[in-house]
Motif scaffolding. Sequence first.
Motif, short mmCIF file in Angstrom:
data_model
loop_
_atom_site.label_atom_id
_atom_site.label_comp_id
_atom_site.label_asym_id
_atom_site.label_seq_id
_atom_site.Cartn_x
_atom_site.Cartn_y
_atom_site.Cartn_z
N ILE A 119 0.83 -1.19 0.00
CA ILE A 119 0.00 0.00 0.00
C ILE A 119 0.87 1.25 0.00
N GLY A 120 0.51 2.23 -0.82
CA GLY A 120 1.22 3.50 -0.84
C GLY A 120 0.61 4.46 0.17
N ARG A 121 0.02 5.54 -0.32
CA ARG A 121 -0.60 6.50 0.60
C ARG A 121 -1.88 5.94 1.19
N VAL A 122 -2.16 6.35 2.41
CA VAL A 122 -3.32 5.85 3.15
C VAL A 122 -4.13 7.03 3.67
N MET A 123 -5.45 6.89 3.61
CA MET A 123 -6.34 7.90 4.17
C MET A 123 -7.39 7.20 5.03
#
Length: 213
Positions: free
Chosen positions: A121-125
Amino acid sequence: MQLTGNNPKVEFTTQDVEIISKKTLFQGFFKIIQYRLRYRLFEGNWSEPIEREMFERGHAAAILPYDPITDQVVIVEQIRIGALEDQSPWQLEIVAGIVDAEESSEEVVRRESIEEAGINIGRVMKITSYYPSSGGCSEKLDLFIGEVNAAKAYGIHGLKYRGENIRVLVMNRKEAYHLVKEGSIENASSIIALQWLELNHFGLKSRWNNINK
């Protein structure tokens, strides 16, 4: 606390609950606890003592892997004990796992994405946190959406020593949301995440693309 007006503001805290007794009924991989308690009523006085059993499951975290370039999501499929009496106990879900004491929720979903789907996973929100079944279970779930390269998501995964056999499915966002609308996806975290994405995909793609520039 006395109620007045049509829409009175009532705020209760743990100070408005008296735990009379607490007893462990079962201790295994999970735990069942029996509480005897009373609580503050909306009218201001106290309830009679009541008994409730609580399933102590711990807390969990889940993530919807999303590719903003191809507008695809990664869904996993596996057998679930809670659905054994259903037409099929194989459930379509997003990636999820139990939060251990030494891990953060984000660390859990990144680890589980590798274990369950073989993806990084790259960016997480963070989307939200919620209680799946607060009427009898203590579990609280942190829900995320995470950036992924969907082209790298494929195959069968899971930890064999846990009896896991997890199939990875990649599908278009619209196709996944259609599965929600027709009732093929039945668990809350997946429904909430896919509904959130349906409402917010334009803004999410714009935000992540702007960060790339």
